[in-house]
Design a protein around this motif. Structure first.
Motif, PDB file in Angstrom:
ATOM      1  N   ARG A 235      34.744  29.979  30.079  1.00 52.83           N
ATOM      2  CA  ARG A 235      34.410  28.675  29.521  1.00 52.83           C
ATOM      3  C   ARG A 235      35.366  27.667  30.140  1.00 52.83           C
ATOM      4  N   GLU A 236      34.803  26.697  30.836  1.00 56.56           N
ATOM      5  CA  GLU A 236      35.595  25.724  31.583  1.00 56.56           C
ATOM      6  C   GLU A 236      35.226  24.322  31.130  1.00 56.56           C
ATOM      7  N   PHE A 237      36.218  23.589  30.661  1.00 54.39           N
ATOM      8  CA  PHE A 237      35.988  22.240  30.174  1.00 54.39           C
ATOM      9  C   PHE A 237      36.114  21.244  31.323  1.00 54.39           C
ATOM     10  N   ASN A 238      35.608  20.036  31.098  1.00 56.90           N
ATOM     11  CA  ASN A 238      35.585  19.040  32.155  1.00 56.90           C
ATOM     12  C   ASN A 238      36.967  18.621  32.629  1.00 56.90           C
ATOM     13  N   ASN A 239      38.004  18.871  31.817  1.00 54.77           N
ATOM     14  CA  ASN A 239      39.354  18.553  32.263  1.00 54.77           C
ATOM     15  C   ASN A 239      39.972  19.676  33.089  1.00 54.77           C
ATOM     16  N   GLY A 240      39.201  20.746  33.369  1.00 54.52           N
ATOM     17  CA  GLY A 240      39.671  21.838  34.209  1.00 54.52           C
ATOM     18  C   GLY A 240      40.301  22.994  33.469  1.00 54.52           C
ATOM     19  N   PHE A 241      40.510  22.877  32.156  1.00 54.58           N
ATOM     20  CA  PHE A 241      41.065  23.980  31.357  1.00 54.58           C
ATOM     21  C   PHE A 241      40.016  25.092  31.279  1.00 54.58           C
ATOM     22  N   ARG A 242      40.424  26.296  31.663  1.00 58.02           N
ATOM     23  CA  ARG A 242      39.468  27.411  31.692  1.00 58.02           C
ATOM     24  C   ARG A 242      40.078  28.646  31.048  1.00 58.02           C
ATOM     25  N   ILE A 243      39.273  29.337  30.270  1.00 56.99           N
ATOM     26  CA  ILE A 243      39.663  30.634  29.713  1.00 56.99           C
ATOM     27  C   ILE A 243      38.455  31.550  29.811  1.00 56.99           C
ATOM     28  N   GLY A 244      38.694  32.790  30.190  1.00 53.07           N
ATOM     29  CA  GLY A 244      37.569  33.698  30.370  1.00 53.07           C
ATOM     30  C   GLY A 244      37.984  35.149  30.275  1.00 53.07           C
ATOM     31  N   ALA A 245      37.005  36.018  30.398  1.00 55.87           N
ATOM     32  CA  ALA A 245      37.226  37.459  30.341  1.00 55.87           C
ATOM     33  C   ALA A 245      36.381  38.127  31.411  1.00 55.87           C
ATOM     34  N   PHE A 246      36.819  39.305  31.844  1.00 54.95           N
ATOM     35  CA  PHE A 246      36.081  40.044  32.867  1.00 54.95           C
ATOM     36  C   PHE A 246      36.184  41.533  32.577  1.00 54.95           C
ATOM     37  N   ALA A 247      35.227  42.276  33.099  1.00 48.71           N
ATOM     38  CA  ALA A 247      35.227  43.739  32.986  1.00 48.71           C
ATOM     39  C   ALA A 247      34.538  44.305  34.213  1.00 48.71           C
ATOM     40  N   THR A 248      35.068  45.400  34.717  1.00 46.42           N
ATOM     41  CA  THR A 248      34.524  46.046  35.915  1.00 46.42           C
ATOM     42  C   THR A 248      34.125  47.476  35.577  1.00 46.42           C
ATOM     43  N   PHE A 249      32.914  47.818  35.956  1.00 49.38           N
ATOM     44  CA  PHE A 249      32.397  49.170  35.723  1.00 49.38           C
ATOM     45  C   PHE A 249      31.953  49.743  37.061  1.00 49.38           C
ATOM     46  N   THR A 250      32.522  50.903  37.424  1.00 48.04           N
ATOM     47  CA  THR A 250      32.178  51.534  38.695  1.00 48.04           C
ATOM     48  C   THR A 250      31.822  52.999  38.459  1.00 48.04           C
ATOM     49  N   ASP A 251      31.555  53.700  39.557  1.00 47.70           N
ATOM     50  CA  ASP A 251      31.202  55.111  39.430  1.00 47.70           C
ATOM     51  C   ASP A 251      32.429  55.998  39.187  1.00 47.70           C
ATOM     52  N   VAL A 252      33.593  55.403  39.020  1.00 47.96           N
ATOM     53  CA  VAL A 252      34.780  56.148  38.603  1.00 47.96           C
ATOM     54  C   VAL A 252      34.690  56.398  37.097  1.00 47.96           C
ATOM     55  N   SER A 253      34.811  57.636  36.683  1.00 46.84           N
ATOM     56  CA  SER A 253      34.743  57.965  35.259  1.00 46.84           C
ATOM     57  C   SER A 253      35.998  57.481  34.548  1.00 46.84           C
ATOM     58  N   SER A 254      35.931  57.406  33.220  1.00 47.25           N
ATOM     59  CA  SER A 254      37.097  56.978  32.454  1.00 47.25           C
ATOM     60  C   SER A 254      38.251  57.961  32.615  1.00 47.25           C
ATOM     61  N   GLU A 255      37.945  59.245  32.773  1.00 44.72           N
ATOM     62  CA  GLU A 255      38.999  60.230  32.971  1.00 44.72           C
ATOM     63  C   GLU A 255      39.682  60.021  34.318  1.00 44.72           C
ATOM     64  N   GLU A 256      38.900  59.739  35.368  1.00 41.11           N
ATOM     65  CA  GLU A 256      39.498  59.477  36.677  1.00 41.11           C
ATOM     66  C   GLU A 256      40.281  58.169  36.678  1.00 41.11           C
ATOM     67  N   PHE A 257      39.769  57.166  35.966  1.00 39.31           N
ATOM     68  CA  PHE A 257      40.445  55.870  35.927  1.00 39.31           C
ATOM     69  C   PHE A 257      41.803  56.010  35.264  1.00 39.31           C
ATOM     70  N   GLY A 258      41.864  56.777  34.168  1.00 36.48           N
ATOM     71  CA  GLY A 258      43.112  56.949  33.444  1.00 36.48           C
ATOM     72  C   GLY A 258      43.232  55.968  32.302  1.00 36.48           C
ATOM     73  N   GLU A 259      44.470  55.697  31.888  1.00 39.33           N
ATOM     74  CA  GLU A 259      44.720  54.832  30.743  1.00 39.33           C
ATOM     75  C   GLU A 259      43.970  53.509  30.874  1.00 39.33           C
ATOM     76  N   GLY A 260      43.251  53.143  29.813  1.00 41.41           N
ATOM     77  CA  GLY A 260      42.455  51.919  29.819  1.00 41.41           C
ATOM     78  C   GLY A 260      40.984  52.151  30.063  1.00 41.41           C
ATOM     79  N   SER A 261      40.628  53.259  30.721  1.00 36.69           N
ATOM     80  CA  SER A 261      39.241  53.704  30.942  1.00 36.69           C
ATOM     81  C   SER A 261      38.461  52.876  31.953  1.00 36.69           C
ATOM     82  N   PHE A 262      38.673  51.562  32.013  1.00 31.74           N
ATOM     83  CA  PHE A 262      38.025  50.724  33.033  1.00 31.74           C
ATOM     84  C   PHE A 262      38.816  49.428  33.146  1.00 31.74           C
ATOM     85  N   ASP A 263      38.635  48.720  34.249  1.00 32.86           N
ATOM     86  CA  ASP A 263      39.396  47.493  34.486  1.00 32.86           C
ATOM     87  C   ASP A 263      38.812  46.341  33.678  1.00 32.86           C
TER      88      ASP A 263
END
Length: 694
Positions: A603-631
């Motif tokens: 969410r980005e306001f007209n004054n340039g202040f931005r806050i957001g979230a992201f998540a990445t899901f790949t063919d790496v399993s949660s066990e292979e990824f390790g702590e956190g399970s995914f980025d």
């Protein structure tokens, strides 16, 4: 940077009064309410009581939905080393019904729905205000909120599976615990808030949380179900809470909610006032516009260039033909490109001879033309003092795509050198041995543009104070160590070459942008990167593609390389929704060779202040990824102008990841095209046009 972000939160514009619980969400003391924050507000909370400290960021994503990220510390939680628990958790709350004169607000929420489950719970809650001073809340909870005086789950009438709550199997966290939601025994909670005056409130609640984890592991006494508290709101909007909790301990809390759309209550706008439009006859009588001077002395072009420079605008192209003046400018000061266009237009009107009736202003970056604005000189005079002058000027102007700047580059515009020397700070979060690590030092940045579109760029750093290299943790990743060896880069580097690249940026066609970059692309990788972006002027959708060859750099961050190399690439889609929302999807191959996609919502306001979230899901399993399970993570981008009141394009940026691992890791290349050109495209220009006359 985190320090700048924290200062901004503590000094920012005041939001509507709102009590926040120890969990950092609208609530009483430990229990939630059905309330939400004002739309777009951001709240930061820190709470401490026996054996526990919680820090929470809560953002009102939609008028009826907020989300929270929490980092908690519980001392002596485990018999094994390090003994204390550092826990990361996420919450989501949805207001199902807004409070009315005759009915309560109704909300439903999930606490710690994707973490280790230490705070895992769900609730349905109702809140109602009476006589403007009393606020009464009652609800039903599950999980931790379903422990005290619990009873059979009423949802069992729908399905028998709701009677039993499965054991938490989140393990190292990061997995959604959907099989637990609203399952198992339920319990009631409630409370009241009394507003003594505009500053002071009194709180009391009955808690359904028995703190079973803490009582069994740390000896915390939570037998008494009642909590009592005071909330005092200072004039600057900071809230201080004091609590007597569970009959056994005292707690304190500091919180602040701000509206990012408003500047902080600090200096306000302290820019130099824009130049006033001069009468046409005075402009005509200026020495450089008198024909009898025969071209001696200063020319209109020289004066125009100097006046633009004084406003932080670099003129790199100039042409007059057929009663129209065309200029090509680089905006080095204003965080809103529309403000740069407005100041350029007024300076042109105050400088160029009266027979010039039309202006064309092309916005560029390092010689790359991005967009052009065409407007009539007469409209500036007619609408300067109009109450709605900015938007009426927009209606009479034309914004279009520009693939070529005006003919006739200004003498001396190229080659161009820009450099900066100053301090820097960077941070690492959530190392269990030290949750906040830092590096502070001196940085030197330089850009050299020998001709339009060619950019030689470098960044070197000298760390002076650092705890990044104190970590003793060694990567246990089963994937190629494409990111998880970050500590070795901190340990084995002194002077750091963070990037050293040569780039060529150009316009291959209408609505198309292209970039090729070679060199030391980032701290950990060198190689080659090529990108193509389709970004129609005025459209909400943009599409891009990027391909990279990356080779891992030596840990000293100088000129050597390791054996690991890979070809990566992504196809990207960007979409600007109404209401300040921006969606980005990147799909392709990541640095560890895994394939997948990253979903980002900001969410980005007209004054340039931005806050957001992201998540990445790949063919790496949660066990292979390790702590956190995914980025995954959240990110902030705060314009420095928002904090200082003085125009600048500089921004304070910070990404907060619960854990940095190797799965879903992407190359960090400078000057990716979408963000490079977006501020000067029609969509952003129109959205910020209210600053045209500022």
């Amino acid at each position: 940077m985190v320090f700048g972000i924290s200062c901004a939160l503590l000094t920012g514009g005041t939001a509507r009064a709102q009590n926040l619980s120890t969990y950092g969400t609208p609530g009483l003391i430990d229990m939630p309410t059905a309330e939400v924050l004002p739309d777009g507000n951001l709240a930061m909370t820190g709470a401490v009581f026996e054996n526990t400290a919680r820090g929470t960021l809560t953002f009102q994503l939609l008028p009826w939905v907020y989300g929270s990220f929490r980092y908690a510390y519980i001392s002596d939680f485990d018999d094994t080393l390090p003994g204390s628990l550092y826990d990361r958790s996420f919450d989501i709350h949805v207001r199902l019904r807004q409070e009315t004169e005759y009915g309560p607000a109704v909300g439903v929420g999930l606490r710690d729905f994707g973490g280790t489950g230490v705070y895992g719970s769900e609730y349905i809650v109702l809140s109602k205000t009476f006589a403007d001073r009393w606020k009464v809340t009652g609800g039903m909870g599950w999980g931790r909120l379903g422990e005290r005086n619990s009873f059979k789950n009423p949802l069992a009438v729908i399905d028998d599976r709701f009677e039993t709550r499965p054991e938490n199997d989140a393990g190292e966290g990061g997995k959604l615990s959907a099989d637990q939601w609203f399952r198992g025994p339920a319990a009631l909670f409630g409370g009241v808030e009394y507003k003594v005056n505009d500053r002071l409130s009194v709180l009391a609640e009955y808690s359904s949380d028995t703190y079973s984890y803490e009582t069994s592991r740390t000896g915390f006494d939570a037998d008494f179900p009642m909590n009592f508290g005071l909330n005092y709101r200072f004039e600057n909007g900071v809230n201080l809470n004091a609590y007597y909790m569970y009959g056994s301990t005292i707690g304190f809390q500091l919180s602040r909610a701000i509206d990012p759309r408003r500047k902080p209550a600090g200096p306000g706008g302290i820019d130099e006032a824009p130049p006033m439009l001069q009468p046409v006859d005075r402009v005509a009588a200026a020495s450089w516009n008198l024909p009898e001077r025969g071209g001696e002395g200063l020319t209109a072009r020289d004066v125009l260039r100097a006046r633009l420079e004084s406003q932080g605008l670099r003129m790199v192209g100039y042409r007059i033909a057929g009663g129209r003046a065309s200029v090509e400018v680089e905006n080095n000061r204003y965080d809103a490109a529309a403000q740069a266009v407005g100041r350029t237009a007024r300076i042109m009107a105050n400088t160029l001879p009266p027979e010039i009736e039309g202006f064309e202003i092309t916005l560029t970056r390092n010689g790359l033309p991005i967009s052009s604005v065409t407007l009539a000189r007469g409209d500036l005079y007619e609408l300067e003092h109009d109450l709605d002058g900015s938007w009426r000027t927009l209606a009479r102007s034309q914004i279009r795509d520009e693939t070529e700047g005006p003919d006739g580059s200004v003498e001396g515009a190229y080659p161009h050198v820009a450099y900066r020397f100053g301090p820097y700070a960077r941070f690492s979060f959530f190392d269990p041995d030290d949750p906040l690590r830092y590096e502070i030092g001196a940085a030197f940045t330089a850009d050299y543009v020998p001709r339009p579109g060619i950019l030689l760029s470098g960044l070197a750093r000298l760390p002076i104070f650092s705890t990044l290299d104190d970590t003793t943790r060694v990567s246990d990743s089963v994937l190629p160590h494409v990111r998880s060896d970050w500590a070795r880069y901190a340990k084995e580097s002194d002077i750091q070459i963070n990037h050293l690249t040569a780039s060529y940026l150009w316009r291959p066609g209408k609505d198309l942008f292209a970039r090729v970059t070679a060199g030391y692309l980032e701290e950990m990788y060198g190689g080659f990167s090529a990108e193509l972006l389709w970004y129609p002027s005025g459209d909400q959708l943009a599409l891009g593609a990027e391909i990279n060859y990356a080779k891992q750099r030596d840990f000293d961050m100088l000129f050597g390389f390791q054996d690991y190399d890979i070809v990566t690439g992504h196809a990207s889609a960007y979409y600007d929704f109404a209401g300040d929302y921006r969606l980005q999807v990147d799909a392709g191959r990541y640095l560890a060779g895994d394939w997948g996609a990253t979903l980002s919502l900001d969410r980005e306001f007209n004054n340039g202040f931005r806050i957001g979230a992201f998540a990445t899901f790949t063919d790496v399993s949660s066990e292979e990824f390790g702590e956190g399970s995914f980025d995954k993570g959240i990110r902030f981008e705060i314009p420095v102008a928002w904090m200082t009141g003085r125009s600048t394009r500089t921004k304070a940026e910070q990404t907060i990841r619960p854990i940095l691992r190797d799965g879903g890791a992407r190359l960090q290349v400078e000057n990716r095209l979408y963000d490079y050109v977006r501020e000067e495209r029609a969509g952003r220009l129109v959205g910020q046009w209210g600053r045209f006359y500022r």
